[in-house]
Scaffold this active site. Structure first.
Site, PDB file in Angstrom:
ATOM      1  N   SER A 146       4.372  46.549  49.401  1.00  0.00           N
ATOM      2  CA  SER A 146       3.818  46.692  48.053  1.00  0.00           C
ATOM      3  C   SER A 146       4.357  47.966  47.430  1.00  0.00           C
ATOM      4  CB  SER A 146       2.289  46.794  48.159  1.00  0.00           C
ATOM      5  OG  SER A 146       1.733  47.216  46.930  1.00  0.00           O
ATOM      6  N   TYR A 159      -5.293  50.411  51.483  1.00  0.00           N
ATOM      7  CA  TYR A 159      -4.171  49.531  51.142  1.00  0.00           C
ATOM      8  C   TYR A 159      -2.868  50.347  51.089  1.00  0.00           C
ATOM      9  CZ  TYR A 159      -1.688  45.674  48.929  1.00  0.00           C
ATOM     10  OH  TYR A 159      -0.798  44.660  48.649  1.00  0.00           O
ATOM     11  N   LYS A 163       0.258  49.894  53.710  1.00  0.00           N
ATOM     12  CA  LYS A 163       1.577  49.423  53.253  1.00  0.00           C
ATOM     13  C   LYS A 163       2.659  50.487  53.510  1.00  0.00           C
ATOM     14  CE  LYS A 163       0.443  45.270  51.908  1.00  0.00           C
ATOM     15  NZ  LYS A 163       0.945  44.074  52.618  1.00  0.00           N
TER      16      LYS A 163
END
Ligand code: NAP
Length: 254
Positions: A146, A159, A163
């Site tokens: 991402s 998150y 990532k």
């Protein structure tokens, strides 16, 4: 998926066997359709059986195998991958997100996100690479990362950190698997309004400042992510290895 994906054809993908994790919804579901369109045989792995049933209704058995699996269950993943016939490509796509302020991150949330986005990601890639090596397959592994791997996003502690780990995993894999003939890349999309994307970005209070940071001024469509994935599998990407490919409308360039 838009027609523009259907117009992209890589003849060398025809007949290849591809594992897609997180195949039940969103980007993974779109990838299943696009790979079948390229005449690949797709092994679609996902957590919810009803999503897999829908895929089976849509596509023929000759093109698709479905496997219901929670990829964070280490033992079940080991047995499932032992049973799989050899395959050429892995799209390591399954991922989860839990949003909230840094000060409120809990141990459970940490485990939920890291167990899927990092631990399971590594495990699935490891088992896939072992199978490729043991069958002398010069394969490709695409890790779905991402834009959040490289820039801090408000309320996205877990998150973003998970990532960032995916990107480093890609680089480590490129170092150790490259000599075995296995290419690895990360794909780093901006927001895509799938179920996951809507959860974090459908509120205009959050989406408008994010859109303002994207030079192209829009979020990505599922098809915008699928096309670079197909390219990364293709012969045109023979020297594309160990990199993080932004699909972000320029977000990471600023
Ligand atoms: P999504 O719509 O939420 O779909 C994720 C899929 O992964 C679902 O089918 C889900 O199954 C499956 N999955 C999640 N955890 C799993 C597990 N433990 N075992 C097996 N399957 C599991 O998400 P998406 O937007 O398509 O995201 C796909 C990937 O792209 C993720 O890695 C995500 O981080 C990345 N990405 C997304 C965006 C975005 O804005 N959407 C942007 C950049 C990168 P269940 O629903 O049954 O749990």
């Amino acid at each position: 998926m838009t027609d523009s994906v259907d117009e992209v054809v890589y003849p060398e993908l025809s007949g290849k066997r591809v594992v897609v994790t997180g195949a039940g919804k969103g980007i993974g579901e779109g990838l299943v359709g696009a790979l079948i369109k390229q005449s690949c045989f797709v092994i679609a792995i996902s957590r919810t059986q009803s999503d897999l049933d829908k895929l089976r209704e849509k596509y023929e058995d000759t093109q698709l195998q479905t496997v219901q699996l929670d990829i964070s269950n280490w033992q079940e993943v080991e047995s499932a991958f032992e049973r799989l016939d050899p395959f050429h490509y892995l799209i390591n796509n399954a991922g989860v997100s839990i949003v909230g302020p840094f000060l409120e991150v809990s141990e459970n949330d940490y485990d939920s996100v890291f167990n899927v986005n990092v631990k399971a990601h590594l495990h699935v890639a490891q088992l896939s690479a072992k199978k490729m090596v043991s069958h002398n397959i010069k394969g490709v592994i695409v890790n779905m990362s991402s834009q959040a791997s490289q820039k801090p996003l408000q309320d996205h502690t877990l998150y973003c950190c998970s990532k960032a780990a995916v990107d480093m995993l890609t680089r480590i894999m490129s170092l150790e698997l490259g000599p075995k003939g296995i290419r690895t890349v990360s794909i780093n999309p901006t927001v895509v309004l799938t179920q996951m994307g809507k959860m974090a970005w459908s509120d205009p209070v959050k989406s408008e400042p994010m859109l303002a940071r994207i030079p192209l001024g829009k979020f990505a469509e599922v098809s915008d992510v699928i096309k670079p994935v197909l390219f990364c599998l293709s012969e045109g990407a023979a020297m594309v290895h160990g990199c993080h490919l932004p699909v972000d409308g320029g977000f990471l360039s600023l």
